[in-house]
Design a protein around this motif. Structure first.
Motif, PDB file in Angstrom:
ATOM      1  N   HIS A  66       0.799  -1.164   0.167  1.00 19.85           N
ATOM      2  CA  HIS A  66      -0.337  -0.014   0.089  1.00 19.85           C
ATOM      3  C   HIS A  66       0.911   1.206  -0.180  1.00 19.85           C
ATOM      4  CE1 HIS A  66      -3.313  -2.680  -0.337  1.00 19.85           C
ATOM      5  NE2 HIS A  66      -3.813  -2.555   1.451  1.00 19.85           N
ATOM      6  N   LEU A  67       1.902   1.291  -0.720  1.00 28.94           N
ATOM      7  CA  LEU A  67       2.610   2.217  -1.035  1.00 28.94           C
ATOM      8  C   LEU A  67       1.911   3.330  -1.768  1.00 28.94           C
ATOM      9  CD1 LEU A  67       6.284   1.799  -2.736  1.00 28.94           C
ATOM     10  CD2 LEU A  67       5.089   2.202   0.446  1.00 28.94           C
ATOM     11  N   ILE A  68       1.842   4.744  -1.879  1.00 28.74           N
ATOM     12  CA  ILE A  68       0.540   5.250  -2.636  1.00 28.74           C
ATOM     13  C   ILE A  68       1.356   5.718  -4.179  1.00 28.74           C
ATOM     14  CG2 ILE A  68       0.323   7.292  -3.126  1.00 28.74           C
ATOM     15  CD1 ILE A  68       0.116   8.090  -0.092  1.00 28.74           C
ATOM     16  N   ASP A  69       1.089   4.832  -5.244  1.00 29.99           N
ATOM     17  CA  ASP A  69       1.580   5.240  -6.651  1.00 29.99           C
ATOM     18  C   ASP A  69       1.902   6.518  -7.045  1.00 29.99           C
ATOM     19  OD1 ASP A  69       1.307   2.425  -6.350  1.00 29.99           O
ATOM     20  OD2 ASP A  69      -0.801   2.830  -7.209  1.00 29.99           O
ATOM     21  N   GLU A  70       1.552   7.132  -6.873  1.00 27.79           N
ATOM     22  CA  GLU A  70       1.382   8.308  -7.567  1.00 27.79           C
ATOM     23  C   GLU A  70       3.315   9.454  -6.227  1.00 27.79           C
ATOM     24  OE1 GLU A  70      -1.384   8.108  -7.152  1.00 27.79           O
ATOM     25  OE2 GLU A  70      -2.107   7.771  -9.149  1.00 27.79           O
ATOM     26  N   MET A  71       3.351   8.624  -5.662  1.00 24.64           N
ATOM     27  CA  MET A  71       4.553   9.163  -5.181  1.00 24.64           C
ATOM     28  C   MET A  71       5.400   8.946  -4.923  1.00 24.64           C
ATOM     29  SD  MET A  71       3.193  10.725  -0.978  1.00 24.64           S
ATOM     30  CE  MET A  71       1.552  10.814  -0.993  1.00 24.64           C
ATOM     31  N   THR A  72       6.885   9.180  -4.807  1.00 23.06           N
ATOM     32  CA  THR A  72       8.049   8.742  -4.876  1.00 23.06           C
ATOM     33  C   THR A  72       8.241   7.937  -3.680  1.00 23.06           C
ATOM     34  OG1 THR A  72       8.965  10.828  -4.017  1.00 23.06           O
ATOM     35  CG2 THR A  72       8.941  10.635  -6.759  1.00 23.06           C
ATOM     36  N   GLU A  78       8.393  10.758  -0.432  1.00 23.84           N
ATOM     37  CA  GLU A  78       7.608  10.987  -1.193  1.00 23.84           C
ATOM     38  C   GLU A  78       6.633  10.721  -0.282  1.00 23.84           C
ATOM     39  OE1 GLU A  78       7.500  13.932  -4.589  1.00 23.84           O
ATOM     40  OE2 GLU A  78       6.259  12.358  -4.634  1.00 23.84           O
ATOM     41  N   ALA A 113       5.495  10.919   3.593  1.00 28.25           N
ATOM     42  CA  ALA A 113       3.667  11.775   4.089  1.00 28.25           C
ATOM     43  C   ALA A 113       3.337  11.621   5.728  1.00 28.25           C
ATOM     44  CB  ALA A 113       2.747  10.578   3.364  1.00 28.25           C
ATOM     45  N   PRO A 114       3.427  10.597   6.121  1.00 28.72           N
ATOM     46  CA  PRO A 114       3.011  10.741   8.237  1.00 28.72           C
ATOM     47  C   PRO A 114       3.708  11.689   7.881  1.00 28.72           C
ATOM     48  CG  PRO A 114       4.682   8.622   6.979  1.00 28.72           C
ATOM     49  CD  PRO A 114       4.344   9.381   6.307  1.00 28.72           C
ATOM     50  N   LEU A 166       4.622  14.741   7.258  1.00 29.11           N
ATOM     51  CA  LEU A 166       3.063  15.752   6.825  1.00 29.11           C
ATOM     52  C   LEU A 166       2.125  16.323   7.631  1.00 29.11           C
ATOM     53  CD1 LEU A 166       4.019  15.627   2.998  1.00 29.11           C
ATOM     54  CD2 LEU A 166       4.414  16.765   4.369  1.00 29.11           C
ATOM     55  N   TYR A 167       1.847  15.284   8.181  1.00 32.96           N
ATOM     56  CA  TYR A 167       0.756  14.768   9.116  1.00 32.96           C
ATOM     57  C   TYR A 167       0.640  15.224  10.420  1.00 32.96           C
ATOM     58  CZ  TYR A 167      -1.641  13.308   4.461  1.00 32.96           C
ATOM     59  OH  TYR A 167      -2.285  13.324   3.551  1.00 32.96           O
ATOM     60  N   PHE A 216       9.206   5.519  -7.829  1.00 29.24           N
ATOM     61  CA  PHE A 216       8.151   5.291  -8.057  1.00 29.24           C
ATOM     62  C   PHE A 216       8.078   3.761  -7.375  1.00 29.24           C
ATOM     63  CE2 PHE A 216       8.082   8.988 -10.408  1.00 29.24           C
ATOM     64  CZ  PHE A 216       7.043   9.743  -9.775  1.00 29.24           C
ATOM     65  N   ARG A 263       8.115   3.677   5.920  1.00 27.02           N
ATOM     66  CA  ARG A 263       7.219   4.727   6.310  1.00 27.02           C
ATOM     67  C   ARG A 263       6.486   4.727   6.945  1.00 27.02           C
ATOM     68  NH1 ARG A 263       2.554   3.999   2.047  1.00 27.02           N
ATOM     69  NH2 ARG A 263       2.180   2.194   3.630  1.00 27.02           N
ATOM     70  N   ARG A 266       0.624  14.545 -10.918  1.00 28.82           N
ATOM     71  CA  ARG A 266       0.586  13.166 -12.094  1.00 28.82           C
ATOM     72  C   ARG A 266      -0.414  12.441 -11.766  1.00 28.82           C
ATOM     73  NH1 ARG A 266       5.414  12.497  -6.368  1.00 28.82           N
ATOM     74  NH2 ARG A 266       6.812  13.975  -8.091  1.00 28.82           N
ATOM     75  N   LYS A 273      -7.459   3.144  -2.131  1.00 29.43           N
ATOM     76  CA  LYS A 273      -5.747   2.524  -1.469  1.00 29.43           C
ATOM     77  C   LYS A 273      -5.145   3.717  -1.498  1.00 29.43           C
ATOM     78  CE  LYS A 273      -2.416   1.455  -3.352  1.00 29.43           C
ATOM     79  NZ  LYS A 273      -0.812   0.518  -4.028  1.00 29.43           N
ATOM     80  N   VAL A 326      -4.358   4.533   3.004  1.00 33.06           N
ATOM     81  CA  VAL A 326      -3.228   4.873   3.653  1.00 33.06           C
ATOM     82  C   VAL A 326      -3.060   5.948   4.130  1.00 33.06           C
ATOM     83  CG1 VAL A 326      -0.729   4.593   2.986  1.00 33.06           C
ATOM     84  CG2 VAL A 326      -1.891   2.890   2.016  1.00 33.06           C
TER      85      VAL A 326
END
Lengths: 227, 798
Positions: free
Chosen positions: A93-99, A102, A106-107, A109-110, A138, A154, B11, B302, B306
């Motif tokens: 469950h990595l976010i595909d649009e992020m490297t 990134e 992400a965590p 940032l939150y 990616f 992550r 993206r 997803k 996440v």
């Protein structure tokens, strides 16, 4: 750290209750490495989801770090996600649009961690996981094992006190699998991070120090792993 | 975080090109339509706003309490009377503008001549380039010309002092000043301005066709003036049925519909129609956006899950999805601006509006556009944002299979709404074109092919010779000079009251020569047409007054004057045996020699009124109708123009074909038609691409189902039927839902025509058919790809 008292989970269908979990009572202390085992459909994942507050128990008491989860509001839960719980998934469950970088960022940032510190923490984690060269790739450019490493990185970067892992090596080959398990043991021993994993593999379970076996929604066995 | 979200959004846009394209195209088209509409509305609302005193200027209208008819033909001197009697009235002026033929040196120009007074320059804002506004037009026969006309007529730039001749005006005029061109958004046009020499005393018998304007003192409400007028009605012996009304200058263009407007005015109705339609189109685009965003969320479940377990709050997710929507909107808005920049001049021509995008850029339009984008972006982004941020991570992480909200979800309601709008627009388009075809094919009761008609011309003495030579030409069947200005006016009208029962009669009058009936091929149903074989037809009744000694003798001759009535007139006058009846009613005097069938000389909006055709044997001015035998109309036209030049070298000829001339009567309807066809096209297009996108996701979601069905033996046709059926149901439902509303609106519109096509089921069924075919094609085109794929892959994937 975790106190479960008489947790039940069932779905009512036309008056018939079908139980997923029954009378689950246990406690997990800070620094333990617990593996949850059992046959398919026994309720392992549901238990993990309840522990991760992704699902709610139908009945019972759940205290996380001394706080009653059933009475917890969403803001508080988000607060726990940000500061104390790290998730690792079977399907990464990595976010595909992020490297890679990134995804790891992400965590943070939150958590509203300032930019400079984010950078140094990411650099630190990448370095530790030997992935500095891959930071701008990616997820779909990585192998499964590498993706799972990113997934763990992550989860770790936010410095959680517990990691919940749902079959973290289920999609991996045995060599990669061992590498991940080694990593978990190291984190547990060196950084005192509590680890809770659901697994099918007897071998993986041996990396931890306690095994909970669930059958038909009931805890059948609770044993320490002898080293 | 913002930067990262922006990156993810970009993206996403890049990775899902098909959805992105569909969303963007929809928004671009929707926003472009709105930009165009804003341009159009701003233009229509800007009429006469360039005048500094716009809020103080009013035009005087009269309202007849009998029929509520509003007129601007008022007794001359009314405005002056008001200025003297009402202290709140500051200044007055008269102003009338019409097109004239202008001769400069050897060149002819067609320009607008405004006849007015010197006070014009005090009231209206017309900056002068050359000349002193205080002393302008002091002398008779002087002109002020516009900068634009000065440039075309006097390219050397020496306009002031030059002489200009106007067709149908005896004197030459001297140019004494040059003014800036009037803006296009003005309720009158003026390339040349001269002064009028009308008397200023209020005179109820001397109605003037020159509109009168007053300027009130600052801050005075027109109600004050209307209040004071009440006291003046008695004092100045106003007819009991007449009231004076003040029409604000800023409202003339959209609200004034008298019969004598100087320029074709628009109607606030059109502003409403176009606003509503453009708003609908934007809504269709927004619906596409919402539906596609939600459909695409299958793939983003997803990411949402996440993020949630990493500690993202629903608010943060909502902000993320809203910002993504705004990103789309900003992109689309920029592209829409580029698109409309070139489209506006083109569509402006279609709408009869001259605007450019750069001319529109001001704070107001910028704020309006920004407002629309913010609002639309919010509406489009909010729903998906709420839905998506609510998703439970435990579901999305385990493989989220799309948002379903019950059996008949919000998605379907939105799609029905879209189909409703496009069906509505198709129905309207079909109905408008049915009526336009009806107009084109309607037998008007006279020939409209192979006839050339001139503009109003004062031929003078030479007409007889011109006519003589023209008639001898082989191509010419016949010609006639009359007062009949097709579609606009018959020439005259008269009304009288029956002394016995006070019934009011009204009749229009045509003054025509002997050949009128056979040139236009109007059917004579009783009696005979005018003919040179009858002595009574060969008397020059127009000039009989000077040749007789007494009024009785005059009456005796006039009683023999041949008159043709149309059937409506016979019916109105209740004549059982019309032929040979001698009529003696005010303006309608003479002996009825025949009855002609009713013909539609005016637009089909109006019923055929009673009409009398009067013989005017030696007329030398009016409209010339030439009927030809020739197939090559343009060469005939050239021939006539050649001859015209020979006999009337100082009068420019202006010949048009009667059928094209008639079409101009329905310009506003044709404009409405072409606009509706454009809007309907846009709406259909948007619905189709939206549908295309929805099917894309539907098929993706049902890949496994399709594969299983295929393995079980379903044919491609079965599967197409399966996928089509749910959409077809929506289309049929949407069409049925919109029928009552569209039926009502079309009937209202058709009621504006006295002669109209029957409102049949064809537009409704036609729209349903068109929607169904387009839906089938769209769905099948998209679905066939997946259906053709080998099922092995889909099944193995699980």
């Amino acid at each position: 750290m975790i106190e479960l008292k008489n947790i039940e989970k069932y779905y009512a269908n036309k008056g018939v209750k079908s139980y997923i979990l029954r009378h689950v009572t246990t406690s997990i202390k800070q620094g333990e490495f617990v593996s949850i085992m059992g046959p398919s459909g026994a309720g392992k994942s549901t238990l993990l989801n309840i522990l991760g507050m992704l699902e709610e128990a139908t009945y019972g008491e759940y205290h996380f770090m001394g706080e009653d989860v059933t009475a917890m509001n969403e803001r508080k839960r988000i607060e726990l996600y940000r500061n104390h719980i790290g998730f690792v998934f079977q399907a990464y469950h990595l976010i595909d649009e992020m490297t890679v970088a990134e995804n790891i960022e992400a965590p943070l940032l939150y958590k509203k961690i300032p930019g400079a510190e984010r950078k140094s923490r990411i650099a630190d984690v990448l370095d530790r996981f030997n992935m500095v060269a891959k930071k701008d790739l990616f997820p779909n450019q990585l192998s499964g094992g590498q993706q799972q490493l990113v997934g763990i990185a992550r989860a770790l970067v936010a410095q959680p006190s517990i990691i919940l892992a749902d079959e973290p090596t289920g999609n991996l080959q045995s060599a990669q699998s061992e590498q991940i398990m080694d990593l978990f043991r190291k984190l547990n021993q060196e950084e005192n991070i509590t680890i809770l994993q659901v697994t099918h593999s007897e071998k993986n379970a041996q990396f931890g120090n306690r095994i909970l076996t669930i059958e038909d929604g009931v805890i059948k066995e609770d044993v320490s792993v002898s080293k | 975080m913002f930067k990262l979200n922006l990156k993810i959004a970009l993206r996403n846009i890049w990775n899902h090109k098909l959805t992105t394209l569909i969303k963007l195209i929809g928004l671009i088209v929707g926003l472009s339509t709105v930009v165009l509409l804003v341009a159009y509305v701003m233009f229509e609302l800007s009429f006469d706003q360039h005048n500094v005193n716009v809020n103080e200027i009013y035009r005087l209208h009269s309202i007849n309490s009998k029929d509520q008819k509003e007129e601007i033909n008022l007794p001359s001197g009314l405005a002056e009377m008001l200025r003297d009697e009402v202290p709140e009235v500051n200044k007055t002026t008269m102003l009338h503008s019409h097109e004239v033929q202008v001769k400069v040196g050897e060149n002819f120009f067609k320009e607008h001549l405004a006849t007015t007074e010197n006070t014009f320059f005090d009231i209206f804002t017309v900056p002068l380039v050359i000349g002193d506004s205080k002393n302008l037009l002091k002398e008779a026969n002087t002109l002020i010309i516009s900068e634009g006309f000065a440039k075309t007529a006097f390219p050397k730039g020496n306009a002031v002092g030059q002489l200009i001749t106007l067709a149908n005006y005896p004197n030459a005029y001297q140019v004494v000043g040059v003014m800036k061109d009037l803006p296009k958004a003005s309720h009158f046009r003026a390339d040349l301005i001269t002064r009028t020499g009308l008397s200023k005393k209020l005179n109820w018998s001397g109605y003037s066709s020159i509109p009168q304007y007053i300027q009130l003192k600052k801050g005075v409400s027109p109600l004050v003036v209307e209040q004071r007028l009440k006291a003046l009605y008695g004092k100045y012996k106003f007819p009991k049925t007449v009231k004076i009304n003040l029409m604000p200058l800023s409202k003339i263009h959209l609200y004034s519909h008298t019969g004598s407007e100087m320029e074709a005015n628009s109607d606030i109705k059109y502003i409403y129609i176009f606003s509503v339609v453009a708003f609908f189109i934007l809504l269709i685009a927004i619906v596409n956006f919402i539906n596609l965003t939600i459909a695409a969320s299958i793939k983003r479940g997803k990411e949402i899950g996440v993020k949630k377990v990493m500690g993202a709050s629903p608010r943060q997710l909502r902000v993320q999805f809203l910002s993504e929507s705004y990103l789309y909107f900003i992109l689309a808005a920029l592209l829409a601006l580029i698109l409309t920049h070139d489209l506006i001049p083109y569509l402006g021509g279609k709408l009869g509006v001259e605007v450019s995008l750069s001319g529109m850029v001001n704070l107001k339009t910028a704020l309006i556009s920004l407002g629309i984008i913010v609002f639309a972006g919010f509406v489009a982004g909010l729903y998906p944002a709420i839905i998506l941020s609510r998703l439970m991570p435990v579901k999305t992480l385990k493989g989220y299979t799309g948002h379903t909200s019950g059996k008949f979800g919000f998605k379907n309601i939105l799609m029905i709404f879209q189909f409703c709008i496009s069906a509505f627009l198709i129905i309207c388009t079909l109905a408008i074109y049915t009526q336009l075809n009806f107009i084109r094919d309607k037998n008007l009761g006279f020939d409209k092919e192979q006839i050339l008609v001139s503009s109003f011309t004062m031929f003078g003495e030479n007409y007889a010779n011109f006519k003589e030579e023209l008639q001898r030409k082989a191509d010419i069947k016949s010609l006639s000079l009359s007062s009949f200005n097709i579609g606009k006016s018959f020439g005259g009208s008269s009304s009288w009251t029956n002394d016995n029962d006070t019934t009011e009669y009204k009749s229009d009058h045509v003054y025509a020569d002997l050949n009128f009936i056979n040139t236009l091929n109007i059917q004579v149903v009783k009696g005979r047409a005018f003919s040179d074989k009858f002595g009574a037809d060969m008397v020059d009744y127009d000039n009989v007054m000077g040749t007789v000694s007494s009024y009785e003798a005059y009456q005796k001759i006039i009683a023999q004057k041949p008159i043709l009535l149309n059937e409506a007139a016979v019916k109105a006058l209740n004549l059982t045996h019309p032929v040979d009846t001698v009529l003696n009613f005010g303006g309608l005097q003479g002996k009825v020699i025949g009855v002609v069938a009713d013909f539609n000389g005016m637009s089909l909006h109006h019923k055929v009124n009673p009409l009398a055709i009067n013989l005017s044997l030696n007329g030398m001015a009016g409209y010339l109708f030439v009927k030809t035998n020739s197939v090559n109309l343009s060469s005939t036209k050239a021939m006539i123009e050649e001859l015209w030049k020979k006999y009337f070298p100082t009068i420019p000829s202006e010949l048009t074909f009667l059928d094209t001339h008639l079409e101009q009567l329905y310009q506003s309807e044709m404009r409405l038609g072409s606009l509706f066809i454009t809007f309907a096209g846009i709406a259909i297009f948007l619905c189709c691409i939206g549908l295309f996108g929805m099917v894309f996701f539907e098929v993706q979601q049902r890949t496994k189902e399709i594969a299983v069905r295929k393995v079980l033996g379903a044919s491609i046709r079965d599967l197409l039927g399966l996928l089509n059926s749910s959409f077809i149901k929506l289309v049929i439902l949407a069409n049925l839902l919109i029928w009552p509303a569209s039926y009502y609106l079309i009937r209202e519109w058709l009621n504006g025509f006295y002669y109209r096509a029957d409102l049949s089921y064809i537009p409704f069924v036609g729209a349903l058919g068109i929607s169904l075919v387009l839906t089938l094609v769209t769905v099948s085109l998209q679905a066939i790809k997946t259906i053709r794929k080998s099922p092995v892959k889909a099944l193995k994937y699980e």
